[in-house]
Design a protein around this motif. Structure first.
Motif, PDB file in Angstrom:
ATOM      1  N   PRO A  51       0.853  -1.237  -0.055  1.00  0.00           N
ATOM      2  CA  PRO A  51       0.056   0.045   0.116  1.00  0.00           C
ATOM      3  C   PRO A  51       1.030   1.251  -0.050  1.00  0.00           C
ATOM      4  CG  PRO A  51      -0.104  -0.903   2.090  1.00  0.00           C
ATOM      5  CD  PRO A  51       0.720  -1.959   1.298  1.00  0.00           C
ATOM      6  N   ALA A  52       0.206   2.555  -0.551  1.00  0.00           N
ATOM      7  CA  ALA A  52       0.997   3.745  -0.575  1.00  0.00           C
ATOM      8  C   ALA A  52       1.127   3.928   1.091  1.00  0.00           C
ATOM      9  CB  ALA A  52       0.028   4.866  -1.066  1.00  0.00           C
ATOM     10  N   PRO A  53       2.284   4.868   1.396  1.00  0.00           N
ATOM     11  CA  PRO A  53       2.553   5.032   2.561  1.00  0.00           C
ATOM     12  C   PRO A  53       1.107   5.869   3.430  1.00  0.00           C
ATOM     13  CG  PRO A  53       4.353   6.096   1.248  1.00  0.00           C
ATOM     14  CD  PRO A  53       3.155   5.372   0.432  1.00  0.00           C
ATOM     15  N   PHE A  54       0.976   5.363   4.608  1.00  0.00           N
ATOM     16  CA  PHE A  54      -0.071   5.909   5.446  1.00  0.00           C
ATOM     17  C   PHE A  54       0.175   5.855   6.876  1.00  0.00           C
ATOM     18  CE2 PHE A  54      -1.620   2.038   7.586  1.00  0.00           C
ATOM     19  CZ  PHE A  54      -0.969   1.277   6.998  1.00  0.00           C
ATOM     20  N   LYS A  55      -0.537   6.460   7.663  1.00  0.00           N
ATOM     21  CA  LYS A  55      -0.400   6.725   9.253  1.00  0.00           C
ATOM     22  C   LYS A  55      -0.968   5.683  10.043  1.00  0.00           C
ATOM     23  CE  LYS A  55      -0.266  10.318  12.545  1.00  0.00           C
ATOM     24  NZ  LYS A  55      -1.038   9.630  13.748  1.00  0.00           N
ATOM     25  N   SER A  56      -0.131   4.721  10.597  1.00  0.00           N
ATOM     26  CA  SER A  56      -1.023   3.471  11.272  1.00  0.00           C
ATOM     27  C   SER A  56      -1.765   4.160  12.440  1.00  0.00           C
ATOM     28  CB  SER A  56       0.251   2.782  11.597  1.00  0.00           C
ATOM     29  OG  SER A  56      -0.050   1.775  12.828  1.00  0.00           O
ATOM     30  N   ARG A  57      -2.805   3.190  12.576  1.00  0.00           N
ATOM     31  CA  ARG A  57      -3.512   3.355  13.862  1.00  0.00           C
ATOM     32  C   ARG A  57      -3.628   2.407  14.788  1.00  0.00           C
ATOM     33  NH1 ARG A  57      -7.785   7.259  12.224  1.00  0.00           N
ATOM     34  NH2 ARG A  57      -8.671   6.941  14.323  1.00  0.00           N
ATOM     35  N   LEU A  58      -2.558   1.328  14.645  1.00  0.00           N
ATOM     36  CA  LEU A  58      -2.409   0.515  15.511  1.00  0.00           C
ATOM     37  C   LEU A  58      -1.933   0.663  16.833  1.00  0.00           C
ATOM     38  CD1 LEU A  58      -0.437  -2.138  13.196  1.00  0.00           C
ATOM     39  CD2 LEU A  58      -2.983  -2.022  13.694  1.00  0.00           C
ATOM     40  N   GLY A  59      -1.439   2.008  16.895  1.00  0.00           N
ATOM     41  CA  GLY A  59      -0.721   2.418  18.169  1.00  0.00           C
ATOM     42  C   GLY A  59       0.307   1.498  18.474  1.00  0.00           C
ATOM     43  N   LYS A  60       0.455   1.280  20.045  1.00  0.00           N
ATOM     44  CA  LYS A  60       1.708   0.677  20.424  1.00  0.00           C
ATOM     45  C   LYS A  60       1.470  -0.774  20.039  1.00  0.00           C
ATOM     46  CE  LYS A  60      -0.970   0.417  24.918  1.00  0.00           C
ATOM     47  NZ  LYS A  60      -0.873   0.645  26.290  1.00  0.00           N
ATOM     48  N   HIS A  61       0.516  -1.189  19.405  1.00  0.00           N
ATOM     49  CA  HIS A  61       0.080  -2.779  19.150  1.00  0.00           C
ATOM     50  C   HIS A  61       0.724  -3.453  18.055  1.00  0.00           C
ATOM     51  CE1 HIS A  61      -2.690  -2.205  22.517  1.00  0.00           C
ATOM     52  NE2 HIS A  61      -3.135  -1.339  21.765  1.00  0.00           N
ATOM     53  N   ALA A  62       1.671  -2.795  17.299  1.00  0.00           N
ATOM     54  CA  ALA A  62       2.248  -3.041  16.354  1.00  0.00           C
ATOM     55  C   ALA A  62       3.237  -4.611  16.631  1.00  0.00           C
ATOM     56  CB  ALA A  62       2.843  -2.358  15.327  1.00  0.00           C
ATOM     57  N   ARG A  63       2.721  -5.336  15.515  1.00  0.00           N
ATOM     58  CA  ARG A  63       3.690  -6.800  15.867  1.00  0.00           C
ATOM     59  C   ARG A  63       5.132  -6.499  15.353  1.00  0.00           C
ATOM     60  NH1 ARG A  63       1.436 -12.960  15.040  1.00  0.00           N
ATOM     61  NH2 ARG A  63       3.390 -13.962  16.022  1.00  0.00           N
ATOM     62  N   GLN A  64       6.118  -7.170  16.270  1.00  0.00           N
ATOM     63  CA  GLN A  64       7.462  -6.744  15.916  1.00  0.00           C
ATOM     64  C   GLN A  64       8.057  -8.102  15.514  1.00  0.00           C
ATOM     65  OE1 GLN A  64       8.515  -3.849  15.698  1.00  0.00           O
ATOM     66  NE2 GLN A  64       6.640  -3.036  17.019  1.00  0.00           N
ATOM     67  N   GLY A  65       9.160  -8.303  14.676  1.00  0.00           N
ATOM     68  CA  GLY A  65       9.764  -9.490  14.441  1.00  0.00           C
ATOM     69  C   GLY A  65       9.184 -10.734  13.904  1.00  0.00           C
ATOM     70  N   GLU A  66       9.798 -11.691  13.748  1.00  0.00           N
ATOM     71  CA  GLU A  66       9.364 -13.058  12.917  1.00  0.00           C
ATOM     72  C   GLU A  66       8.330 -13.609  13.440  1.00  0.00           C
ATOM     73  OE1 GLU A  66      11.378 -14.504  10.084  1.00  0.00           O
ATOM     74  OE2 GLU A  66      12.441 -12.509  10.289  1.00  0.00           O
ATOM     75  N   ILE A  67       7.296 -14.360  12.743  1.00  0.00           N
ATOM     76  CA  ILE A  67       6.080 -14.785  12.885  1.00  0.00           C
ATOM     77  C   ILE A  67       6.471 -16.364  13.033  1.00  0.00           C
ATOM     78  CG2 ILE A  67       3.603 -15.339  12.496  1.00  0.00           C
ATOM     79  CD1 ILE A  67       3.248 -12.730  11.022  1.00  0.00           C
ATOM     80  N   GLY A  68       7.487 -16.525  11.947  1.00  0.00           N
ATOM     81  CA  GLY A  68       7.933 -18.059  11.755  1.00  0.00           C
ATOM     82  C   GLY A  68       6.909 -18.862  11.092  1.00  0.00           C
TER      83      GLY A  68
END
Lengths: 524, 446
Positions: A51-68
């Motif tokens: 997607p084109a760049p956008f401002k995330s609304r996930l707040g502090k909940h964004a997932r980090q790192g590998e899912i596996g």
């Protein structure tokens, strides 16, 4: 020695049979690793634009790192799952005589219509005004189920047989509570021969379970039931035709005794395929019965689901049916989704599941019913019963029948008395059937019979298919009584896998793939 | 009849072999007068063409999601499913097989169950997962029962952000089993004080994130308080695609995680069949409901898979079983696993990113409509809009204009005083044109 095609069967007469291959594959049987062993984290089989760049609304909940989660490209994924499918036995592969499971033909018409966008691509919460055809399907399915069972109401929403059992028993519990007997009527009678779901269901919703003894002829006797009846008994859960494949001869008397004692009759409808169009549970005094759409109405089994377990209800239980349901007034259908919206005189006990149940299975079952019609469904039951009795007649002189005094319904039950002293067990016999190209029958169930073998051919088999099956089992039975034990004790020889160590799986449970330790550590 | 192979001659020969003259002799145990002599009052058999026509007409009366701008979610979501998925799940060997009780000829099913369990554990960040439940709602009720077994307590606290249908399913089962449920008030803005409800009498706290109003919730403090009081945290989700973008419950110390897996691989199907995902900490394995697939070896030492730990199950334990469940969601599991395998981590995170980006676009656009206000601080692909008119009326008016706009909260919670709220979902299937049509139509209706 020659087999039935007249070709040699002994090694040495033909080419060597244990030729090892470089890959370990055996022609069509391919060894297939897990996706975690062949996929990569950067690979994907789905192209989606960033997607084109956008401002995330996930707040502090964004997932980090590998899912596996490794991915596979589309050709790799296709090959992986096709290879897995080739390690499976299905009804389309061959005779699947799994007693109490009703493995009948799954018509592809049913798959096709269930995928019509008006059924598969509608949301359960889109405005009701946009789904009149979905309500039509539910009403029509309900009409068929009520007519076939002779019952005045049906709760469609339960997701499978055991869920339907829970629904029926909850309706019974609600009816008892409404009479002010909730504190005192808390015992449910369950025959020893019952499927394990029955006592599990009764216990799940707070009943205590009392066992009804099995009679030597494989049936439940009304006097045994009466001896257990009292003001504490809420219901009996009785399977009919029962798990021994016999129609309970005293079912009407048992129902009457329950009603006289102020209790209810829950019928487990797992074996309904024997009597569709031949006898109606409503005429027998049943108060509630679930119907496994994936058995009787062929919606298919799919390797263990999804099922569907609508419950038909008597006049006495109908007011307690759970939401949602469709109520027709003045010729107009209304979807009732909340207790507060229930029509006068109804007191729904609650809700079994989110949304409206297994719509995909309703469509398939309705397609089955429309295709067969009243005449075809009756004929299907008669053929299912005929086929089971034909197998029984073909094997009764070699294998032992625990209950010879009653005709079988849609499944023939043998015990292992005839194997005594041979060193071959029911399990060995079942595994030897795999080598012969058959799925084994249900084994060690019902528990009231020693080494049970429960054979349910269904109406989908031709006479030629049954004749070969009988001939094969006769050959195996004679061999079991003879000297060639390895044909049984080491079976299966020709399946994709040899016998699997189930004890080891349970002692040291490995329930998911783990990345192997680096080689260096593993060597230490 | 095309499905019945026996001929009349076959039937006569077979009856003769059995030694009876009439098939009704085999029904001799049916009590007097109860054996039906005539076919029931239903239509006669029909050919394939006619059946297809009848059901085709019923289907055509419904508005398919794919035929209109579509923003309905609240527990079931429209996503694109690759063509490969539906082709593979219709292979005979998958479609027409049974629960893998004979593992030597069911390795196909068993291996995909093992792959599924591994995928679900990775997605949720948990140690173990089972082979599926009927759906998310029944899975949640089973999770509550499991927590009661683990803690030997019988009181569940349910967040006001939990899907109302899920609350009702838990309440129904709990009432029957005489267990206590404390359901908090509907919590539109994720501001409830659930910590205050946790004490030493509580078995489990059930919290959904993203919740039914679309809010993302911080589970960690709830887990901490629950554990301090000997209670378990049950984390719920209804949109599994969110796990490609948000912190998984396992990383927030949830004890049991339950979710609806429909979004991956499975169609909307008017509510079912769906597939319940169920994961937990490994110390609770033996209290888990549902089937489990485990690794083992065969007689030649080769790796294979079997159903395992069945001593928990009803066919062995009867009234002491962990659950009465027998059938699971096999084919829906397969659809999930194939779709997830096609996605992989790279595809899933991209899919989640697109979902979120589209939802942000729509939220921004709707915020510009007079009489509409987006309430969420945070969200993934779904949020709640407060409208100047009753949401049910607005949804009907938009449906009349050919736009399926979302779920009025009053559909789920009638009489809760939340009639002006509409829950709106937006996935990768929605285009800029869909969003523009929605915004324009909403401005007209309000």
């Amino acid at each position: 020695m020659l087999n039935r095609q007249g070709r040699p069967t002994q090694a040495g007469e033909g080419e060597s049979q244990r030729h090892e291959t470089f890959t370990g594959n055996k022609a069509l049987q391919q060894i297939e690793p897990l996706i975690f062993e062949i996929g990569h984290h950067e690979t994907t089989g789905v192209d989606i634009d960033k997607p084109a760049p956008f401002k995330s609304r996930l707040g502090k909940h964004a997932r980090q790192g590998e899912i596996g989660l490794p991915g596979l490209s589309e050709p790799e994924a296709m090959r992986h799952y096709v290879r897995l499918s080739q390690k499976n036995y299905g009804i389309d592969t061959g005779l699947f005589p799994l007693g109490s499971c009703t493995m009948k033909h799954n018509a592809r018409l049913n798959e096709k219509v269930a995928r019509l966008p008006g059924f598969s691509d509608v949301h359960p919460l889109q405005p009701v005004s946009t789904v009149p055809g979905a309500l039509d399907v539910m009403l029509e399915l309900a009409r068929y189920l009520m007519t076939l069972t002779g019952m005045p109401a049906v709760a469609l929403s339960p997701k499978a047989g055991a869920h339907g059992e829970a629904c029926g028993m909850m309706a019974i519990k609600a009816a008892i509570a409404a009479k002010g007997e909730g504190a005192t009527r808390n015992v449910v009678l369950v025959p020893e021969s019952a499927h394990g779901t029955n006592p599990a269901t009764a216990a799940l919703i707070g009943f205590s379970v009392k066992a009804v003894p099995a009679r030597p002829d494989g049936t439940v006797a009304v006097e045994d039931v009466k001896a257990l009846l009292g003001p504490d008994v809420a219901a009996i859960m009785l399977t009919n035709p029962n798990t021994c494949g016999i129609f309970e001869p005293q079912i009407v008397e048992i129902a009457a005794a329950m009603h006289e004692a102020g209790a209810y009759f829950y019928c487990d409808g797992a074996n309904f395929n024997a009597i569709v169009g031949k006898a109606r549970p409503g005429d027998l005094g049943v108060d509630a019965m679930h119907i496994n759409l994936h058995k009787t109405f062929s919606t298919p089994h799919g390797g263990g689901g999804p099922g569907a377990g609508p419950v038909v209800l008597s006049e006495r239980l109908a007011p307690y049916a759970p939401v949602p349901f469709i109520y027709v007034e003045g010729g107009k259908a209304r979807l009732v989704e909340h207790k507060a919206d229930a029509p006068e005189g109804n007191d729904p006990f609650g809700r079994m599941t989110a949304f409206h149940g297994q719509m995909g299975m309703y469509v398939r079952a309705l397609a089955y019913m429309l295709s067969h019609g009243a005449d075809g469904m009756k004929q299907a039951s008669e053929d299912a019963v005929l086929n089971a009795n034909y197998i029984r007649a073909g094997l009764a002189d070699l294998m032992s029948l625990p209950f010879p005094d009653h005709p079988s319904m849609h499944e023939a039950l043998f015990d292992d008395d005839w194997l005594k002293g041979t060193g071959v067990t029911t399990l060995d016999f079942a595994k030897a059937m795999i080598d012969e190209g058959y799925h084994p029958m249900t084994v060690y169930f019902p528990l009231v019979v020693h080494g049970a073998m429960l054979i349910e051919p269904t109406e989908s088999e031709s006479k030629a298919s049954l004749d070969l099956f009988i001939a094969t089992l006769r050959d195996l039975a004679i061999a079991a009584k003879g000297n060639d034990k390895s044909r049984f004790t080491a079976a299966p020889h020709h399946a994709p896998m040899r016998r699997l160590d189930e004890t080891r799986a349970a002692r040291q449970p490995v329930l998911k793939w783990e990345k192997p330790a680096p080689v260096k550590e593993a060597a230490e | 009849m095309r499905y019945l192979p026996l001929t009349e001659t076959d039937r006569e020969d077979m009856l003769a072999r059995i030694g009876v003259t009439d098939v009704d002799a085999l029904f001799s145990d049916v009590p007097n007068g109860k054996l039906l002599k005539e076919p029931l009052d239903l239509p006669r058999a029909k050919g394939e063409l006619e059946v297809e026509r009848i059901l085709g007409r019923m289907s055509a009366k419904n508005t398919a999601a794919g035929s209109v701008p579509f923003f309905v979610g609240a527990g079931a979501y429209k996503h694109h499913v690759p063509a490969t998925v539906d082709h593979l799940i219709q292979r005979s060997e998958f479609l027409t097989s049974y629960t893998p009780y004979q593992p030597e000829i069911a390795q196909g099913t068993l291996q995909y169950l093992f792959e599924f369990q591994t995928q679900v554990a990775a997605l949720t960040g948990m140690e173990v997962a089972n082979a599926s439940m009927y759906d998310g709602s029944t899975g949640t009720a089973e999770a509550v029962l499991m927590a009661h077994r683990v803690t030997k307590r019988r009181k569940a606290v349910l967040s006001g952000g939990l899907h109302p249908h899920y609350i009702q399913v838990v309440e129904t089962l709990s009432e029957m089993a005489n267990d206590e449920v404390v359901a908090l008030k509907p919590d539109v803005r994720a501001t409830e004080d659930i910590l205050a409800a946790i004490d030493d009498s509580v078995s489990c706290v059930v919290v959904q994130s993203p919740d039914v109003f679309g809010n993302l919730r911080d589970l960690k403090p709830i887990a901490e308080k629950a554990h301090a009081h000997g209670a378990l945290l049950i984390a719920v989700f209804t949109e599994v695609v969110s796990l490609g973008a948000v912190v998984p419950p396992g990383a927030q110390d949830a004890d049991i995680v339950v979710g609806e897996g429909q979004s991956i691989g499975n169609a909307l199907n008017f509510g079912g069949p769906y597939v319940g995902l169920f994961a937990a900490k490994s110390k609770y394995i033996r209290q888990m409901p549902g089937r489990l697939c485990g690794e083992t070896v065969d007689a030649d030492g080769r790796r294979g898979f079997v159903l395992t730990l069945s001593t928990r199950e009803q066919h062995i334990r009867r009234d002491k079983a962990t659950s009465n469940i027998c059938t699971n969601s096999g084919l829906c599991v397969l659809a999930f696993t194939i779709h997830m395998t096609l996605l992989g981590q790279a595809g899933l995170t991209r899919l989640a990113e697109v979902n979120h980006a589209n939802a942000v676009k729509l939220a921004d656009a709707l915020s510009g409509v007079k009489g509409a206000e987006v309430l969420n601080e945070s969200f993934f692909n779904e949020f709640t809009v407060k409208l100047a008119k009753p949401a049910a009326e607005v949804a009907e008016a938009l449906a009349a204009k050919g736009i399926l706009a979302g779920v009025p909260v009053s559909r789920l919670l009638p009489g809760a005083g939340l009639d002006d709220l509409l829950v709106v979902a937006n996935t990768e299937v929605n285009t800029d044109e869909d969003r523009a049509a929605f915004v324009a139509a909403l401005a007209e209706v309000l």
